[in-house]
Design a protein around this motif. Structure first.
Motif, PDB file in Angstrom:
ATOM      1  N   GLU A  90       0.831  -1.217   0.000  1.00  0.00           N
ATOM      2  CA  GLU A  90       0.000   0.000   0.000  1.00  0.00           C
ATOM      3  C   GLU A  90       0.860   1.259   0.000  1.00  0.00           C
ATOM      4  OE1 GLU A  90      -3.400   0.301   2.522  1.00  0.00           O
ATOM      5  OE2 GLU A  90      -4.039  -1.763   2.134  1.00  0.00           O
ATOM      6  N   SER A 122     -11.263  -3.635  -1.683  1.00  0.00           N
ATOM      7  CA  SER A 122     -10.664  -4.937  -1.984  1.00  0.00           C
ATOM      8  C   SER A 122     -10.336  -5.691  -0.681  1.00  0.00           C
ATOM      9  CB  SER A 122      -9.520  -4.803  -2.993  1.00  0.00           C
ATOM     10  OG  SER A 122      -8.293  -4.860  -2.398  1.00  0.00           O
ATOM     11  N   HIS A 126     -11.467  -9.319   0.541  1.00  0.00           N
ATOM     12  CA  HIS A 126     -10.478 -10.325   0.970  1.00  0.00           C
ATOM     13  C   HIS A 126     -10.937 -10.978   2.270  1.00  0.00           C
ATOM     14  CE1 HIS A 126      -7.879  -8.954  -2.076  1.00  0.00           C
ATOM     15  NE2 HIS A 126      -6.864  -8.484  -1.391  1.00  0.00           N
TER      16      HIS A 126
END
Ligand SMILES: O=C(O)C(=O)C[C@]1(C(=O)O)C=C[C@@H](O)C=C1
Length: 135
Positions: A90, A122, A126
């Protein structure tokens, strides 16, 4: 004397006609200019809306592609028992998008808001995949 008064009245009437005529002409010009500006704006907006629609379509297609890829990552993470969050990745994404935004003349906060949105979504997916995988 009387004639002079009549002459003077006539002159005044001519002046009034001239002035009101001029006013009519100038207001006609103004409304012509205004309708030109309106027509130009309407045309320009239509042109830009076509660009906006095309860009929106591409963004939706690209987002679908991105979420397909992150779903695959989510499945692989769930199988391997990896965490949804990868803060090193990230950090790299943030740096990369900041540079990209600068290069493209896009405000950084827009690039960051986009990144926050997709990455947060996302990770939510997950975690959901991991939950499903564990049950
Ligand atoms: O690259 C990953 O590891 C991902 O899970 C994808 C992704 C992303 O959406 O880009 C999502 C969560 C991570 O924290 C980092 C990046």
């Amino acid at each position: 004397m009387m004639e002079n008064v009549e002459d003077a009245m006539e002159d005044i009437q001519k002046d009034i006609q001239e002035v009101s005529g001029d006013t009519a002409i100038s207001s006609a010009n103004v409304s012509c200019e205004t309708s030109g500006v309106v027509a130009e704006a309407t045309h320009g907006i239509e042109e830009q809306r076509a660009v906006i629609d095309e860009v929106d379509e591409q963004i939706i297609r690209l987002l679908a592609r991105r979420f397909t890829a992150t779903r695959q990552v989510g499945l692989l993470k769930a199988k391997a028992g990896f965490a949804a969050l990868d803060s090193v990745r990230e950090e790299h994404q943030l740096e990369r998008m900041t540079v990209l935004a600068r290069e493209c003349g896009l405000e950084e906060e827009i690039a960051h808001a986009y990144r926050d949105f997709v990455v947060t979504e996302s990770k939510k997916r997950h975690r959901k995949i991991a939950e499903e995988h564990s049950t």
